[in-house]
Design an enzyme around this catalytic site. Sequence first.
Site, PDB file in Angstrom:
ATOM      1  N   TYR A   1       0.843  -1.193   0.000  1.00 20.93           N
ATOM      2  CA  TYR A   1       0.000   0.000   0.000  1.00 20.93           C
ATOM      3  C   TYR A   1       0.882   1.247   0.000  1.00 20.93           C
ATOM      4  O   TYR A   1       1.801   1.370   0.812  1.00 20.93           O
ATOM      5  CB  TYR A   1      -0.888   0.005   1.248  1.00 20.93           C
ATOM      6  CG  TYR A   1      -1.764   1.228   1.378  1.00 20.93           C
ATOM      7  CD1 TYR A   1      -2.818   1.447   0.491  1.00 20.93           C
ATOM      8  CD2 TYR A   1      -1.551   2.149   2.400  1.00 20.93           C
ATOM      9  CE1 TYR A   1      -3.632   2.564   0.611  1.00 20.93           C
ATOM     10  CE2 TYR A   1      -2.371   3.270   2.527  1.00 20.93           C
ATOM     11  CZ  TYR A   1      -3.402   3.474   1.630  1.00 20.93           C
ATOM     12  OH  TYR A   1      -4.194   4.582   1.751  1.00 20.93           O
TER      13      TYR A   1
ATOM     14  N   ASP B   1       9.118   2.907  -0.092  1.00 25.22           N
ATOM     15  CA  ASP B   1       8.070   3.563   0.680  1.00 25.22           C
ATOM     16  C   ASP B   1       8.283   3.167   2.141  1.00 25.22           C
ATOM     17  O   ASP B   1       7.924   2.080   2.570  1.00 25.22           O
ATOM     18  CB  ASP B   1       6.703   3.094   0.187  1.00 25.22           C
ATOM     19  CG  ASP B   1       5.549   3.672   0.998  1.00 25.22           C
ATOM     20  OD1 ASP B   1       5.812   4.321   2.028  1.00 25.22           O
ATOM     21  OD2 ASP B   1       4.386   3.448   0.601  1.00 25.22           O
TER      22      ASP B   1
ATOM     23  N   LYS C   1       4.396   9.659   8.696  1.00 28.61           N
ATOM     24  CA  LYS C   1       4.049   9.185  10.038  1.00 28.61           C
ATOM     25  C   LYS C   1       5.013   9.660  11.118  1.00 28.61           C
ATOM     26  O   LYS C   1       4.973  10.817  11.523  1.00 28.61           O
ATOM     27  CB  LYS C   1       3.894   7.664  10.039  1.00 28.61           C
ATOM     28  CG  LYS C   1       2.750   7.154   9.156  1.00 28.61           C
ATOM     29  CD  LYS C   1       2.452   5.702   9.390  1.00 28.61           C
ATOM     30  CE  LYS C   1       1.434   5.161   8.389  1.00 28.61           C
ATOM     31  NZ  LYS C   1       0.120   5.789   8.459  1.00 28.61           N
TER      32      LYS C   1
END
Length: 452
Positions: free
Chosen positions: A154, A254, A282
Amino acid sequence: MKISSLQTAFQSNRPHSAAFFEKAKQTMSGGVNGNLRYFAPFPIIFEKAKGATLHDVDGHAYVDYLLSYGALMLGHKHPEILAAAQRVWDEQGTSSFGATHPLELEMAEELVALFPSFDQIRFTNSGLEATLFALRLALAATGKTHIAKFEGHYHGAHDHVLQSVNPEVGAAGEATAPLPVPESLGTPDYYREHSVILPFNDWDACERILTEKAAQIAAVIMEPMLSGYIAAEPQFMKNLRDLTTQLGIVLIFDEVKTGFRIEVGGAQTYYNVEPDLTALGKVVGGGFPIGIVGGKRSIMELASPLRSHKKSEVVFHSGTFNGNPLSIATGLATIRHLKQPGNFDRIVQRTLELRTGIDELAKEYGLPLQTLGTGTIFNVLTTQEDVHHYRDLGANRNQLRLALDYLLMENGVYSKPLNRFSLSAAHGPEEIKATLDAFDKSMAALKKDPLA
């Protein structure tokens, strides 16, 4: 026991969350501001938090392992984060200049020192924006038209990467030659037609696909650890780095989930493999919205307005809140805390203590559970089979994990049903003990009254 009976008990114990959700559905689509936030019969509505604890509107307290999907590495209301945010108001006097300010350079220099693959960086406002910008850079750098991504990985909610994130296996082709499967309505066919799907941790198949389609593929984007907890095999990573270099394909990591959670320098430090570009998010914002793209100067400079006055010769990138002082200041406070000797290792150690305790309880109760992960992040899988890639997750007994999650919430532990677990500096011995007590009670209930 039945899932429906657990959901009924969940609902009866949370009348204020239920009432709030009914009202929210009238003015917010589905009652939530992100589809991943929903679970049946309704999501818990939280009103405050401190340390490693969440409090909901019905007066229940939970040890928090969602941590805003892993973003809160120091926990809620950490004094260093509060102080950093207050300094912004005292010294900068604003939450956003919409222009360059000194803290941006401080953070840039900190990141370049931590990540050997970074020559330059750019700020964005989320991990989604970071992966989108990284792909735009790669397409511009190579002049090619396709991207390759791994099945099950994702990379945010933009069209080109919303392919084969959680595909139905029956529609996804052979394991060694996966097909792109759109993840959402409204995704133009263009992105499916310009996506190549790779099988994670299967080097022979990856090598074949990448070699065959090298003339089309601008970039390979990947989570070094699928969903943050299923690790790539070290040799797989080294092979991928070598082959993409050889074929002229940009390699993008990522690390939105893994950055500052596997090691302070990310999964690329763990593997000792340097990608061409990296997306961060994050943790690096210390609880405020942020994204980072970092990488090779030759690629990053494509976005420099100093290159040319012609739009056709510059990769466009901008954003009103990029590098805003609140996100930068709290991110710097987080990074500097984690760099202090012993602080990061302490979180890793407590993660291992928790995982060991869960695994031991699963054996004691004879339940088919195992923990899987690295560093400060893991998941509880309801299979005892080895898990190396997305399709291995099909062996999970998801209803068993769902039942466990509802029981854990009743016993004061929250990670959102079926979600991974993240730890923070706020998870101390008391929180670990309370969590293991909750697992003990929950597993005992499952043993006494097995899932129907």
